[in-house]
Scaffold this motif. Structure first.
Motif, short mmCIF file in Angstrom:
data_model
loop_
_atom_site.label_atom_id
_atom_site.label_comp_id
_atom_site.label_asym_id
_atom_site.label_seq_id
_atom_site.Cartn_x
_atom_site.Cartn_y
_atom_site.Cartn_z
N PRO A 88 -5.52 11.62 9.19
CA PRO A 88 -5.82 13.06 9.12
C PRO A 88 -6.52 13.47 7.82
CG PRO A 88 -3.44 12.66 8.95
CD PRO A 88 -4.09 11.36 9.30
N ASP A 89 -6.40 12.63 6.77
CA ASP A 89 -7.03 13.01 5.49
C ASP A 89 -8.41 12.38 5.32
OD1 ASP A 89 -6.04 10.44 5.18
OD2 ASP A 89 -5.32 10.74 3.13
N ASP A 90 -8.96 11.81 6.39
CA ASP A 90 -10.30 11.22 6.31
C ASP A 90 -11.40 12.22 6.67
OD1 ASP A 90 -9.61 8.78 5.30
OD2 ASP A 90 -9.75 7.68 7.18
N MET A 123 2.83 3.25 3.06
CA MET A 123 4.28 3.55 2.99
C MET A 123 4.52 5.05 3.16
SD MET A 123 5.33 1.25 -0.31
CE MET A 123 4.51 -0.32 -0.53
N LEU A 124 3.66 5.85 2.51
CA LEU A 124 3.82 7.31 2.62
C LEU A 124 3.52 7.79 4.04
CD1 LEU A 124 2.18 8.34 -0.79
CD2 LEU A 124 4.57 8.68 -0.15
N ARG A 125 2.48 7.21 4.66
CA ARG A 125 2.16 7.62 6.05
C ARG A 125 3.32 7.26 6.98
NH1 ARG A 125 -2.94 6.76 4.08
NH2 ARG A 125 -2.86 4.51 4.27
N ALA A 126 3.95 6.11 6.73
CA ALA A 126 5.11 5.73 7.55
C ALA A 126 6.26 6.71 7.34
CB ALA A 126 5.54 4.30 7.20
N ASP A 147 -2.22 -2.13 -3.46
CA ASP A 147 -3.38 -1.45 -2.86
C ASP A 147 -3.12 0.05 -2.93
OD1 ASP A 147 -5.00 -0.15 -1.02
OD2 ASP A 147 -4.33 -1.30 0.71
N GLY A 148 -3.86 0.74 -3.80
CA GLY A 148 -3.66 2.19 -3.93
C GLY A 148 -2.53 2.53 -4.88
N TYR A 149 -2.07 1.58 -5.61
CA TYR A 149 -1.04 1.76 -6.64
C TYR A 149 -1.30 0.71 -7.72
CZ TYR A 149 3.49 2.01 -8.94
OH TYR A 149 4.50 2.16 -9.88
N PRO A 150 -1.29 1.04 -8.99
CA PRO A 150 -1.06 2.37 -9.57
C PRO A 150 -2.30 3.25 -9.51
CG PRO A 150 -1.48 0.77 -11.31
CD PRO A 150 -1.49 -0.01 -10.02
N LEU A 183 -2.51 13.84 -5.40
CA LEU A 183 -1.60 12.71 -5.62
C LEU A 183 -0.14 13.12 -5.49
CD1 LEU A 183 -3.15 10.70 -8.60
CD2 LEU A 183 -3.48 10.40 -6.14
N VAL A 184 0.63 12.29 -4.84
CA VAL A 184 2.07 12.44 -4.71
C VAL A 184 2.68 12.07 -6.07
CG1 VAL A 184 4.04 11.41 -3.50
CG2 VAL A 184 1.95 11.90 -2.25
N SER A 185 3.92 12.51 -6.33
CA SER A 185 4.48 12.29 -7.68
C SER A 185 4.64 10.80 -8.01
CB SER A 185 5.83 13.00 -7.81
OG SER A 185 6.85 12.19 -7.28
N SER A 192 0.85 -1.19 0.00
CA SER A 192 0.00 0.00 0.00
C SER A 192 0.89 1.24 0.00
CB SER A 192 -0.89 -0.01 1.25
OG SER A 192 -1.32 1.30 1.55
N THR A 193 0.87 1.98 -1.11
CA THR A 193 1.70 3.19 -1.17
C THR A 193 1.21 4.22 -0.14
OG1 THR A 193 0.40 3.70 -3.15
CG2 THR A 193 2.69 3.05 -3.48
N GLY A 194 -0.11 4.22 0.14
CA GLY A 194 -0.62 5.13 1.17
C GLY A 194 0.01 4.83 2.52
N ALA A 205 2.08 17.57 2.79
CA ALA A 205 1.12 18.62 2.42
C ALA A 205 0.21 18.14 1.28
CB ALA A 205 1.86 19.89 2.02
N VAL A 206 0.81 17.41 0.33
CA VAL A 206 0.03 16.91 -0.81
C VAL A 206 -1.04 15.94 -0.30
CG1 VAL A 206 0.17 15.65 -2.99
CG2 VAL A 206 2.10 17.08 -2.26
N MET A 207 -0.65 15.06 0.60
CA MET A 207 -1.59 14.07 1.14
C MET A 207 -2.68 14.76 1.95
SD MET A 207 1.12 11.19 2.32
CE MET A 207 -0.04 9.94 2.88
N ASP A 208 -2.31 15.76 2.72
CA ASP A 208 -3.30 16.46 3.54
C ASP A 208 -4.36 17.14 2.66
OD1 ASP A 208 -2.21 15.67 5.88
OD2 ASP A 208 -1.14 17.53 6.30
P1 AMP Z 1 -4.46 5.88 0.42
O1 AMP Z 1 -4.05 5.39 1.75
O2 AMP Z 1 -4.24 4.87 -0.67
O3 AMP Z 1 -5.86 6.44 0.40
O4 AMP Z 1 -3.49 7.11 0.09
C1 AMP Z 1 -3.45 8.27 0.89
C2 AMP Z 1 -2.79 9.42 0.15
O5 AMP Z 1 -1.44 9.07 -0.19
C3 AMP Z 1 -3.43 9.76 -1.20
O6 AMP Z 1 -4.54 10.64 -1.06
C4 AMP Z 1 -2.26 10.40 -1.94
O7 AMP Z 1 -2.01 11.72 -1.49
C5 AMP Z 1 -1.09 9.53 -1.48
N1 AMP Z 1 -0.90 8.35 -2.35
C6 AMP Z 1 -1.02 7.04 -1.99
N2 AMP Z 1 -0.76 6.22 -3.02
C7 AMP Z 1 -0.46 7.03 -4.08
C8 AMP Z 1 -0.13 6.79 -5.44
N3 AMP Z 1 -0.04 5.53 -5.93
N4 AMP Z 1 0.11 7.85 -6.23
C9 AMP Z 1 0.05 9.11 -5.75
N5 AMP Z 1 -0.28 9.42 -4.50
C10 AMP Z 1 -0.54 8.38 -3.65
#
Ligand code: AMP
Length: 214
Positions: free
Chosen positions: A162-164, A34-37, A84-87, A58-60, A30-32, A51-54
Motif C-alpha cells: 500500500p505504500d508503493d 516484520m512490520l507488515r506482518a 535489509d532496511g535496518y538500520p 520511519l517507525v520508532s 527485513s524490518t519492513g 499510519a506511520v508506514m502509510d
Molecule cells: P521497507 O519495506 O524497508 O521499505 O519498509 C517499509 C516501511 O516500514 C518504511 O517506510 C517505514 O515506515 C517502516 N520501516 C521499515 N524498517 C524500518 C526501520 N529500520 N526504521 C524505521 N522504520 C522502518
C-alpha cells in the motif's frame, strides 16, 4: 557472515536479499517485512506502525530494534544474517552494534546499492510480490514466465504494497536522504562499506555482491 544492504526504497535490497537466502542459506532480516506482518496480524506493534508506514515515515527506533533483537535470539548462531532496511538511523546503527555484540556476531560488510532516484519511482510503482512465497516481480521489467503464476511456487495470488504510491515513495526517499544515508560514515570509518551500481541488471548486481562476499 553478517551484512547490511543499504539503499533507498526500490534500490533492490529485497531482491538481492531473497537471492542470497536461496543461494547461501542466509536469513533475511527485513524490518519492513516484520512490520507488515505485524500490521496484518493486528498486533500492538502493527497497530502503532500502520499510519506511520502509510505516510512513508520511519517507525520508532525502539520498535524496529526490538524486532531485530527477537529475530537474532531465535536464529541459529551459525546462520548468516542479511539486514535489509535496518538500520535506518544513527541510533539504530548504534543499537545494532550492541545487538550483534549481545548475540556474538560481527558485521562483515555494508553494501550500498547506488541508484538514480527518478528511476526508483518507476521501479517501485510497478512492483508486486507472490502472496505465498514473497518472490518479487515487476509489471514492466520482471513478469512471471507464465502470466499470473509465480515462477517459484506456482501460486496465483499476488500482492502490492500500500505504500508503493508515488507520493509515499517521495517521502520514503526523503527519509532515506535525511536519516539513513548519513549513517554511512559510521561504517566507512571501519572500512567495511562497498558500493554497487544498483541500476545494473539484477544478475549484474548479484555478481558484484557475490564478488564482495567471496
Ligand atoms: P521497507 O519495506 O524497508 O521499505 O519498509 C517499509 C516501511 O516500514 C518504511 O517506510 C517505514 O515506515 C517502516 N520501516 C521499515 N524498517 C524500518 C526501520 N529500520 N526504521 C524505521 N522504520 C522502518
Amino acid at each position: 557472515m553478517n551484512i547490511i544492504l543499504l539503499g533507498p526504497p526500490g534500490a533492490g535490497k529485497g531482491t538481492q536479499a531473497n537471492r542470497l537466502v536461496e543461494e547461501r542459506g542466509m536469513v533475511q532480516l527485513s524490518t519492513g517485512d516484520m512490520l507488515r506482518a505485524a500490521v496484518k496480524a493486528g498486533t500492538p506493534v502493527g497497530l502503532k506502525a500502520k499510519a506511520v508506514m502509510d505516510r512513508g515515515e520511519l517507525v520508532s527506533d525502539e520498535i524496529v530494534s526490538e524486532l531485530i533483537d527477537a529475530e537474532l535470539t531465535a536464529m541459529d548462531a551459525g546462520t548468516g544474517a542479511i539486514f535489509d532496511g535496518y538500520p535506518r538511523t544513527r541510533a539504530q546503527a548504534e543499537r545494532l552494534d550492541e545487538l550483534l555484540d549481545k548475540h556474538g556476531r560481527k558485521l562483515d560488510r555494508v553494501i550500498e546499492l547506488e541508484v538514480d532516484e527518478d528511476a526508483l519511482v518507476d521501479r517501485i510503482t510497478g512492483r508486486f510480490t507472490c502472496a505465498n512465497c514473497g518472490a518479487g516481480y515487476h509489471d514492466r521489467y520482471n513478469l512471471p514466465q507464465v502470466e499470473g503464476v509465480c515462477d517459484r511456487c506456482g501460486s496465483t495470488d499476488f500482492k502490492r504494497r500500500p505504500d508503493d504510491t508515488e507520493e509515499t515513495v517521495r517521502t520514503r526517499m526523503q527519509e532515506y536522504r535525511a536519516k539513513t544515508a548519513p549513517i554511512l560514515p559510521y561504517y566507512e570509518e571501519r572500512g567495511i562499506v562497498s558500493r554497487v551500481d544498483g541500476m545494473a541488471s539484477i544478475d549484474e548486481v548479484a555478481d558484484k555482491i557475490d564478488a564482495l562476499l567471496s
